[in-house]
Design a protein around this motif. Structure first.
Motif, PDB file in Angstrom:
ATOM      1  N   UNK B  11       0.838  -1.204   0.000  1.00 58.45           N
ATOM      2  CA  UNK B  11       0.000   0.000   0.000  1.00 58.45           C
ATOM      3  C   UNK B  11       0.867   1.247   0.000  1.00 58.45           C
ATOM      4  N   UNK B  12       1.925   1.231   0.801  1.00 61.31           N
ATOM      5  CA  UNK B  12       2.841   2.371   0.816  1.00 61.31           C
ATOM      6  C   UNK B  12       3.505   2.548  -0.536  1.00 61.31           C
ATOM      7  N   UNK B  13       3.978   1.459  -1.096  1.00 66.25           N
ATOM      8  CA  UNK B  13       4.651   1.538  -2.396  1.00 66.25           C
ATOM      9  C   UNK B  13       3.705   2.111  -3.439  1.00 66.25           C
ATOM     10  N   UNK B  17       4.101   5.587  -5.587  1.00 64.51           N
ATOM     11  CA  UNK B  17       4.093   5.637  -7.054  1.00 64.51           C
ATOM     12  C   UNK B  17       2.987   6.561  -7.566  1.00 64.51           C
ATOM     13  N   UNK B  18       1.837   6.468  -6.937  1.00 62.06           N
ATOM     14  CA  UNK B  18       0.732   7.316  -7.358  1.00 62.06           C
ATOM     15  C   UNK B  18       1.066   8.795  -7.144  1.00 62.06           C
ATOM     16  N   UNK B  19       1.616   9.090  -5.982  1.00 68.24           N
ATOM     17  CA  UNK B  19       1.975  10.484  -5.685  1.00 68.24           C
ATOM     18  C   UNK B  19       3.064  10.973  -6.629  1.00 68.24           C
ATOM     19  N   UNK B  20       4.043  10.120  -6.873  1.00 68.75           N
ATOM     20  CA  UNK B  20       5.147  10.511  -7.753  1.00 68.75           C
ATOM     21  C   UNK B  20       4.639  10.748  -9.170  1.00 68.75           C
ATOM     22  N   UNK B  21       3.738   9.893  -9.619  1.00 60.80           N
ATOM     23  CA  UNK B  21       3.174  10.066 -10.956  1.00 60.80           C
ATOM     24  C   UNK B  21       2.481  11.417 -11.071  1.00 60.80           C
ATOM     25  N   UNK B  22       1.676  11.716 -10.062  1.00 59.06           N
ATOM     26  CA  UNK B  22       0.958  12.983 -10.067  1.00 59.06           C
ATOM     27  C   UNK B  22       1.925  14.174 -10.128  1.00 59.06           C
ATOM     28  N   UNK B  23       2.970  14.099  -9.319  1.00 56.47           N
ATOM     29  CA  UNK B  23       3.894  15.234  -9.215  1.00 56.47           C
ATOM     30  C   UNK B  23       4.829  15.328 -10.418  1.00 56.47           C
ATOM     31  N   UNK B  24       5.407  14.208 -10.803  1.00 57.75           N
ATOM     32  CA  UNK B  24       6.312  14.227 -11.960  1.00 57.75           C
ATOM     33  C   UNK B  24       5.587  14.735 -13.203  1.00 57.75           C
ATOM     34  N   UNK B  35      10.435  15.028  -0.575  1.00 59.36           N
ATOM     35  CA  UNK B  35       9.542  15.421   0.522  1.00 59.36           C
ATOM     36  C   UNK B  35       8.118  15.656   0.025  1.00 59.36           C
ATOM     37  N   UNK B  36       8.021  16.232  -1.164  1.00 63.96           N
ATOM     38  CA  UNK B  36       6.691  16.399  -1.762  1.00 63.96           C
ATOM     39  C   UNK B  36       6.023  15.046  -1.975  1.00 63.96           C
ATOM     40  N   UNK B  37       6.789  14.128  -2.525  1.00 62.10           N
ATOM     41  CA  UNK B  37       6.244  12.791  -2.780  1.00 62.10           C
ATOM     42  C   UNK B  37       5.804  12.152  -1.475  1.00 62.10           C
ATOM     43  N   UNK B  38       6.682  12.253  -0.461  1.00 67.51           N
ATOM     44  CA  UNK B  38       6.390  11.635   0.828  1.00 67.51           C
ATOM     45  C   UNK B  38       5.104  12.196   1.426  1.00 67.51           C
ATOM     46  N   UNK B  39       4.990  13.518   1.365  1.00 68.22           N
ATOM     47  CA  UNK B  39       3.813  14.137   1.972  1.00 68.22           C
ATOM     48  C   UNK B  39       2.535  13.722   1.251  1.00 68.22           C
ATOM     49  N   UNK B  40       2.587  13.764  -0.075  1.00 67.05           N
ATOM     50  CA  UNK B  40       1.401  13.429  -0.865  1.00 67.05           C
ATOM     51  C   UNK B  40       1.012  11.975  -0.672  1.00 67.05           C
ATOM     52  N   UNK B  41       2.005  11.132  -0.446  1.00 63.52           N
ATOM     53  CA  UNK B  41       1.735   9.701  -0.267  1.00 63.52           C
ATOM     54  C   UNK B  41       1.442   9.366   1.197  1.00 63.52           C
ATOM     55  N   UNK B  42       1.494  10.359   2.067  1.00 62.92           N
ATOM     56  CA  UNK B  42       1.297  10.142   3.509  1.00 62.92           C
ATOM     57  C   UNK B  42       2.248   9.074   4.033  1.00 62.92           C
ATOM     58  N   UNK B  43       3.495   9.292   3.744  1.00 64.40           N
ATOM     59  CA  UNK B  43       4.539   8.320   4.067  1.00 64.40           C
ATOM     60  C   UNK B  43       5.797   9.107   4.412  1.00 64.40           C
ATOM     61  N   UNK B  47      10.896   6.006   4.685  1.00 64.61           N
ATOM     62  CA  UNK B  47      10.168   4.829   4.207  1.00 64.61           C
ATOM     63  C   UNK B  47      10.292   4.682   2.689  1.00 64.61           C
ATOM     64  N   UNK B  48      10.242   5.805   2.005  1.00 61.50           N
ATOM     65  CA  UNK B  48      10.413   5.743   0.545  1.00 61.50           C
ATOM     66  C   UNK B  48      11.759   5.112   0.216  1.00 61.50           C
ATOM     67  N   UNK B  49      12.780   5.554   0.902  1.00 61.10           N
ATOM     68  CA  UNK B  49      14.117   5.035   0.616  1.00 61.10           C
ATOM     69  C   UNK B  49      14.279   3.589   1.081  1.00 61.10           C
TER      70      UNK B  49
END
Lengths: 217, 217
Positions: B11-13, B17-24, B35-43, B47-49
């Motif tokens: 679910x985190x992964x 990916x969903x947040x990164x897709x939106x932002x990229x 940090x943007x990705x982390x915040x948008x993904x609520x993670x 944890x991302x790393x």
DNA sequence: CATAACAAACCGAACGTTCGTTTTGTAATT
DNA sequence: AATTACAAAACGAACGTTCGGTTTGTTATG
């Protein structure tokens, strides 16, 4: 009398714009730093801020320059537009568009940078006005010729726009994106095939051939 | 006995990916921070790393997912390709491509991000192999039909590629770029005009002047 | 002609933030 | 008990921008 003397500062400004164009078009806006621009332009960071309010106005200025090129009435492409001899001018259109893309491939990439990183904020309004101008200039002539039976039914303006957009995209992908489209043939040959299809379509013409149309069995 | 159990980490992964897709796809790669990705993904960033080696593999993973979609034999567009009924399938092609672009507009934008910020490094090889596969699949069928006189002279594969690319570009600009092309007409109508030109060309057909486009009801 | 006066051009260090990534430590799952 | 998942703090580097000070070029004055 006003001399067009090249000031020393103009050289710096030009160097900054050239460096920024190179970097923005190859890395994007956000990934390009002011220090990179300064170094490539052989200019100090402070000097850049003396001439440009901030990073974004540099980008804006570069886009403005592209509009100047595209809107120049002396541009061969624009002269073809004003003659409006579609579809006889398809070869000329292709050649003129190739010329524009080849001469300004990096500036064209800026449009895609704007689309990606600014949601097209800088270019949207321009595109709308340009489409209108094009339709006005080219459209009138075409609809008259259509009435004379020189063109098939349907809106003839669509045909021109279709071709123009396709040529632009074709050469942009080839040159700016650096991705050869390789339709399995030479570039010039591919353009020729496209033009042939635009004029005559892919379905066989029944009149002079023994084969008549036998589609939709 | 492979369990398809959804682990919590999945679910985190997925959220990353969903947040990164939106932002990229809306800001570009370089302008998007972890940090943007982390915040948008609520993670958390840490944890991302834990799940991704670095920022770039996230981008790579997203592109891989798009290839999976495009290469899926079950995709309607691919089923049309394998039937190869050009130019009768032009309407179907347009519809299928519109569907692909609508369903994956943000992923398509990643291709342009790759072109701009990575010089197309991630996508180039893929595009080459895809073009070959397409030519092989679609091409054989077409050249046979051409021998039977169902198609006009010239390489018929060019016609398909031309149409496919144009449809993709048309819908990409409309949907992914968010720039309505507004040919002065409805979307569906513009596609119809394009198809008509593809089949019959813009020059009038000799049989009955000017009004030969009445078939294909 | 020499020079004082002034502004434009220019530099590079420094500011406060934010970057991608790593480290450290805790909670959850197996 | 062992491993995975996660969070928070911390790292040095780099970011866009500012700023004080220096160089350069032009104009006015003697």
């Amino acid at each position: 009398m006003a001399r067009a003397k090249a000031l020393k500062s103009d050289i710096s400004i030009e160097a900054v714009l050239e460096a920024a164009l190179e970097l923005f078009s190859s890395q994007g806006y956000g990934a390009t730093s002011m220090r990179q621009i300064a170094e490539k332009a052989s200019v100090s960071v402070g000097n850049i801020y003396h001439h440009f309010k901030n990073k974004e106005v540099i980008f804006q200025r570069l886009l403005d320059r592209y509009w100047e090129v595209v809107l120049d009435p002396k541009l061969k492409l624009n002269r073809i537009f004003s003659k409006a001899e579609f579809p006889d001018d398809l070869e000329d259109l292709a050649e003129a568009i190739e010329e524009v893309v080849n001469s300004h491939s990096r500036k064209i990439l800026l449009i895609y940078v704007d689309v990606i990183e600014f949601r097209g904020a800088h270019i949207r309004k321009f595109y709308e006005t340009m489409a209108d101008r094009f339709a006005e200039k080219y459209g009138k002539n075409l609809s008259e010729r259509r009435k004379k039976g020189e063109l098939a039914g349907g809106d003839p303006l669509v045909g021109v726009m279709l071709a123009v957009r396709w040529f632009f995209y074709f050469f942009t992908v080839e040159k700016s994106f650096g991705v050869p489209m390789h339709f399995g043939m030479d570039n010039r040959q591919a353009i020729g095939e496209f033009i042939k299809i635009m004029r005559y379509g892919v379905l066989p013409r029944g009149n002079d051939d023994g084969q008549s149309q036998k589609l939709h069995g």
